[in-house]
Enzyme design. Structure first.
Site, PDB file in Angstrom:
ATOM      1  CB  CYS A   9      -0.917  -0.007   1.217  1.00 13.98           C
ATOM      2  SG  CYS A   9      -2.433   0.939   0.987  1.00 13.98           S
ATOM      3  CB  CYS A  81      -4.309   2.028  -2.370  1.00 15.84           C
ATOM      4  SG  CYS A  81      -2.527   2.182  -2.193  1.00 15.84           S
ATOM      5  CB  CYS A  88       2.781  -4.473  -9.873  1.00 14.96           C
ATOM      6  SG  CYS A  88       1.303  -4.606  -8.842  1.00 14.96           S
TER       7      CYS A  88
END
Length: 259
Positions: A9, A81, A88
């Site tokens: 997050c 989120c 990623c």
């Protein structure tokens, strides 16, 4: 070896901390669980309050920068989120990248938003563990499954068998109003694909869902059936009207999702 899972997050202060503690609590020793943030802010005290309300005591929570972990391999990375989902690329070698979008509870006052986030995460994690808590057998994948289900006749066959647990070729032929060779061809395809298995009882052959069918496939079939309750009404009525129907004498293994 334990699988490694990372919750990612922005601040690593609320959502990902709740997820880390919950996953540890719910998964036991099956996963090595960590969390991190793109801009760590420290753990919000309300995280501990909500966890304590639920009887979860995790004193090993602390904010970590995702950059510190980017050289590690994780089996699963779950972002919580939109901002974190853009990061990623830091974990491109992960086996699975998943995004669960949860609203940040920190800007709102009190414990209510944290409790809401906790419950949402608990539901997601429970489903994740249910669908991934088993050894995956070498059966069809999602693309192949949806190709199979795209055929109206095969879909009705699957829905009938999901509903009745086991049916004979004769019963399926009668209620579907198609020829026996056509029904047999589709049943053979479903059997060879690993979705169904057959079992002979005297002169009768019954078809049922394969015993080694992964939970995610069973869950998909059950969802389609329950989400479209009227799909096979006509076939169910015909089935109940059969006076010469042969039912299996063997014990049917309980294949419900709650088992």
């Amino acid at each position: 070896m334990k699988k490694k899972i990372l919750f990612l997050c922005t601040g690593n202060s609320a959502r990902s901390q709740l997820a880390e503690a919950l996953m540890r609590h719910m998964a036991g020793d099956h996963y090595l669980v960590m969390s991190a943030g793109m801009k760590p802010e420290g753990v919000d005290p309300r995280v501990y309050q909500v966890l304590s309300e639920q009887g979860i005591h995790d004193d090993d929570l602390h904010s970590v920068s995702a950059l510190e972990l980017q050289d590690q391999h994780f089996d699963v990375v779950i972002t919580l989120c939109d901002k974190a989902s853009n990061e990623c690329a830091l974990f491109a070698d992960s086996d699975a990248l998943i995004h669960w979008d949860f609203k940040d509870p920190k800007p709102e006052a009190g414990l209510a938003p944290f409790r809401e986030t906790f419950e949402g995460l608990r539901a997601r994690i429970a489903l994740f563990l249910m669908l991934n808590g088993e050894v995956q057998h070498d059966v069809i994948g999602p693309v192949e499954l949806f190709k199979i289900m795209s055929d109206p006749l095969r879909l009705r066959i699957l829905m009938l068998i999901e509903d009745e647990q086991a049916l004979s070729v004769s019963d399926l032929t009668k209620v579907l109003d198609v020829s026996q060779p056509k029904v047999s061809r589709h049943l053979a395809l479903l059997r060879d694909g690993g979705v169904l298995q057959d079992q002979r009882e005297g002169l009768w052959i019954f078809y049922r869902l394969a015993e080694n069918l992964p939970t995610w496939i069973r869950h998909t079939l059950a969802t389609v059936r329950n989400g479209n309750p009227g799909m096979i009404n006509e076939e169910k009525l015909k089935l109940s009207a059969l006076t010469d129907r042969k039912k299996p004498g063997f014990s049917l293994k309980d294949s419900t999702l709650s088992a």
